[in-house]
Design a protein around this motif. Structure first.
Motif, PDB file in Angstrom:
ATOM      1  N   ASP A 119      14.520  -2.344   8.718  1.00  0.00           N
ATOM      2  CA  ASP A 119      14.137  -1.698   7.451  1.00  0.00           C
ATOM      3  C   ASP A 119      12.884  -2.307   6.840  1.00  0.00           C
ATOM      4  N   GLY A 120      12.147  -3.101   7.612  1.00  0.00           N
ATOM      5  CA  GLY A 120      10.828  -3.566   7.191  1.00  0.00           C
ATOM      6  C   GLY A 120      10.794  -4.814   6.342  1.00  0.00           C
ATOM      7  N   ARG A 121      11.878  -5.534   6.240  1.00  0.00           N
ATOM      8  CA  ARG A 121      11.924  -6.671   5.321  1.00  0.00           C
ATOM      9  C   ARG A 121      10.923  -7.763   5.686  1.00  0.00           C
ATOM     10  N   ILE A 122      10.863  -8.110   6.978  1.00  0.00           N
ATOM     11  CA  ILE A 122       9.966  -9.179   7.415  1.00  0.00           C
ATOM     12  C   ILE A 122       8.511  -8.749   7.254  1.00  0.00           C
ATOM     13  N   VAL A 123       8.204  -7.525   7.661  1.00  0.00           N
ATOM     14  CA  VAL A 123       6.828  -7.024   7.563  1.00  0.00           C
ATOM     15  C   VAL A 123       6.352  -7.032   6.116  1.00  0.00           C
ATOM     16  N   ILE A 124       7.183  -6.557   5.216  1.00  0.00           N
ATOM     17  CA  ILE A 124       6.807  -6.491   3.799  1.00  0.00           C
ATOM     18  C   ILE A 124       6.650  -7.889   3.214  1.00  0.00           C
ATOM     19  N   ALA A 125       7.557  -8.804   3.571  1.00  0.00           N
ATOM     20  CA  ALA A 125       7.457 -10.180   3.070  1.00  0.00           C
ATOM     21  C   ALA A 125       6.194 -10.859   3.598  1.00  0.00           C
ATOM     22  N   ALA A 126       5.847 -10.602   4.864  1.00  0.00           N
ATOM     23  CA  ALA A 126       4.632 -11.187   5.437  1.00  0.00           C
ATOM     24  C   ALA A 126       3.383 -10.604   4.776  1.00  0.00           C
ATOM     25  N   ALA A 127       3.407  -9.311   4.490  1.00  0.00           N
ATOM     26  CA  ALA A 127       2.265  -8.679   3.821  1.00  0.00           C
ATOM     27  C   ALA A 127       2.046  -9.277   2.440  1.00  0.00           C
ATOM     28  N   LYS A 128       3.117  -9.636   1.757  1.00  0.00           N
ATOM     29  CA  LYS A 128       2.996 -10.256   0.432  1.00  0.00           C
ATOM     30  C   LYS A 128       2.383 -11.650   0.523  1.00  0.00           C
ATOM     31  N   MET A 129       2.473 -12.266   1.741  1.00  0.00           N
ATOM     32  CA  MET A 129       1.844 -13.570   1.965  1.00  0.00           C
ATOM     33  C   MET A 129       0.375 -13.428   2.343  1.00  0.00           C
ATOM     34  N   GLY A 130      -0.079 -12.193   2.548  1.00  0.00           N
ATOM     35  CA  GLY A 130      -1.480 -11.974   2.881  1.00  0.00           C
ATOM     36  C   GLY A 130      -1.741 -11.548   4.311  1.00  0.00           C
ATOM     37  N   PHE A 131      -0.687 -11.380   5.122  1.00  0.00           N
ATOM     38  CA  PHE A 131      -0.863 -10.979   6.512  1.00  0.00           C
ATOM     39  C   PHE A 131      -1.100  -9.473   6.612  1.00  0.00           C
ATOM     40  N   LYS A 132      -1.878  -9.055   7.616  1.00  0.00           N
ATOM     41  CA  LYS A 132      -1.896  -7.666   8.053  1.00  0.00           C
ATOM     42  C   LYS A 132      -0.706  -7.522   8.995  1.00  0.00           C
ATOM     43  N   ALA A 133       0.324  -6.822   8.571  1.00  0.00           N
ATOM     44  CA  ALA A 133       1.604  -6.845   9.276  1.00  0.00           C
ATOM     45  C   ALA A 133       1.974  -5.466   9.813  1.00  0.00           C
ATOM     46  N   VAL A 134       2.542  -5.470  11.007  1.00  0.00           N
ATOM     47  CA  VAL A 134       2.920  -4.244  11.708  1.00  0.00           C
ATOM     48  C   VAL A 134       4.361  -4.373  12.180  1.00  0.00           C
ATOM     49  N   GLY A 135       5.109  -3.270  12.110  1.00  0.00           N
ATOM     50  CA  GLY A 135       6.485  -3.259  12.602  1.00  0.00           C
ATOM     51  C   GLY A 135       6.679  -2.179  13.647  1.00  0.00           C
ATOM     52  N   TYR A 136       7.377  -2.523  14.723  1.00  0.00           N
ATOM     53  CA  TYR A 136       7.770  -1.552  15.751  1.00  0.00           C
ATOM     54  C   TYR A 136       9.286  -1.400  15.713  1.00  0.00           C
ATOM     55  N   GLU A 137       9.742  -0.166  15.630  1.00  0.00           N
ATOM     56  CA  GLU A 137      11.170   0.106  15.496  1.00  0.00           C
ATOM     57  C   GLU A 137      11.503   1.402  16.216  1.00  0.00           C
ATOM     58  N   LEU A 138      12.679   1.428  16.863  1.00  0.00           N
ATOM     59  CA  LEU A 138      13.108   2.593  17.625  1.00  0.00           C
ATOM     60  C   LEU A 138      13.716   3.679  16.741  1.00  0.00           C
ATOM     61  N   ASN A 139      14.303   3.288  15.619  1.00  0.00           N
ATOM     62  CA  ASN A 139      15.009   4.220  14.742  1.00  0.00           C
ATOM     63  C   ASN A 139      14.041   4.876  13.756  1.00  0.00           C
ATOM     64  N   PRO A 140      13.816   6.192  13.848  1.00  0.00           N
ATOM     65  CA  PRO A 140      12.844   6.837  12.955  1.00  0.00           C
ATOM     66  C   PRO A 140      13.222   6.769  11.484  1.00  0.00           C
ATOM     67  N   TRP A 141      14.536   6.838  11.163  1.00  0.00           N
ATOM     68  CA  TRP A 141      14.955   6.759   9.766  1.00  0.00           C
ATOM     69  C   TRP A 141      14.575   5.414   9.150  1.00  0.00           C
ATOM     70  N   LEU A 142      14.737   4.335   9.929  1.00  0.00           N
ATOM     71  CA  LEU A 142      14.383   3.011   9.429  1.00  0.00           C
ATOM     72  C   LEU A 142      12.874   2.877   9.251  1.00  0.00           C
ATOM     73  N   VAL A 143      12.108   3.492  10.146  1.00  0.00           N
ATOM     74  CA  VAL A 143      10.644   3.446  10.019  1.00  0.00           C
ATOM     75  C   VAL A 143      10.202   4.160   8.755  1.00  0.00           C
ATOM     76  N   TRP A 144      10.745   5.346   8.499  1.00  0.00           N
ATOM     77  CA  TRP A 144      10.376   6.087   7.285  1.00  0.00           C
ATOM     78  C   TRP A 144      10.797   5.331   6.024  1.00  0.00           C
TER      79      TRP A 144
END
Length: 241
Positions: free
Chosen positions: A90-115
């Motif tokens: 559900d993007g928790r790590i990506v969002i937390a890393a972005a708040k630290m200043g990273f350009k962050a990307v997530g790959y996920e198989l479940n389309p509902w979780l990606v949206w």
């Protein structure tokens, strides 16, 4: 003779019977359509969550705990560059890393979780520094490869590549770790750091670890696992005395 009084009551008219039957059929069709539509909707929602658990390598969605997130962020201290979360949920790590200043990307198989991850990133105001892709790491397909450093997005017909990332976070299962270890070994540069959550890699020796139980996090600096420093010393010219 007594008069015969005619009975004024009559049976239901045939037209009324037809109207009642027609109304009953209409309600039946509406109920059937409603139930059918509900089942189809539930199937569409549930299937992306159930399918990963039925694959040869079972990949169920298990949300990261707040302690896990803090442990991952601890391993990212004093790091820079781009970051990718493999199995971003559900993007928790990506969002937390972005708040630290990273350009962050997530790959996920479940389309509902990606949206949902995209919505959360927008809600938290970090959607400009995040990208989420629906992707199977082991299948070829039209892939959008986000170049975090250059800000470009390319559409490629190939397997997912992690060659442009310097920080990799993995929420995997034991069955996938050997294959993923080999893939990362081949694709990443020597300055990359790989952070494994819940399960360590089978061959690499971690440089750092923190947490306990399911919250344990292991960090691997590829320059040590691959022996980059030793190779660099071997090929460097000898200094003149």
């Amino acid at each position: 003779m007594p008069k015969v009084v005619a009975n004024g009551s009559h049976g239901p008219a045939p037209q009324d019977d037809c109207k009642g039957a027609s109304r009953g059929r209409s309600w039946g069709l509406l109920v059937t359509a409603g139930v059918g539509g509900t089942l189809v909707a539930l199937y569409g929602v549930v299937l992306p969550f159930v399918t990963p658990a039925l694959r040869r390598v079972c990949l169920p969605f298990v949300p990261a705990t707040s302690t896990q997130i803090q442990n991952v962020l601890k391993m990212l201290e004093n790091r820079s560059g781009s970051l990718v979360d493999i199995g971003s949920g559900d993007g928790r790590i990506v969002i937390a890393a972005a708040k630290m200043g990273f350009k962050a990307v997530g790959y996920e198989l479940n389309p509902w979780l990606v949206w949902y991850s995209r919505y959360r990133a927008w809600r938290d105001g970090v959607h400009h520094n995040t990208r989420f892709f629906i992707s199977d790491l082991w299948k070829k397909g039209a892939q959008e490869n986000f170049m975090a450093l250059s800000g470009r997005t390319q559409a490629l017909e190939c397997l997912v590549s992690f060659s442009c990332y310097t920080n990799v976070v993995v929420f995997g299962v034991p069955q996938m770790m050997p294959q993923l270890e080999k893939k990362l070994e081949e694709e990443l540069e020597c300055n990359a750091r790989i952070i494994a959550c819940r399960f360590p890699f089978p061959c690499w020796i971690p440089d750092h670890s923190t947490g306990e139980g399911i919250d344990t996090v292991w960090a691997y600096d590829l320059k040590h696992s691959r022996g980059c420093e030793t190779k660099r010393l071997e090929i460097s010219p000898e200094t003149k005395s």
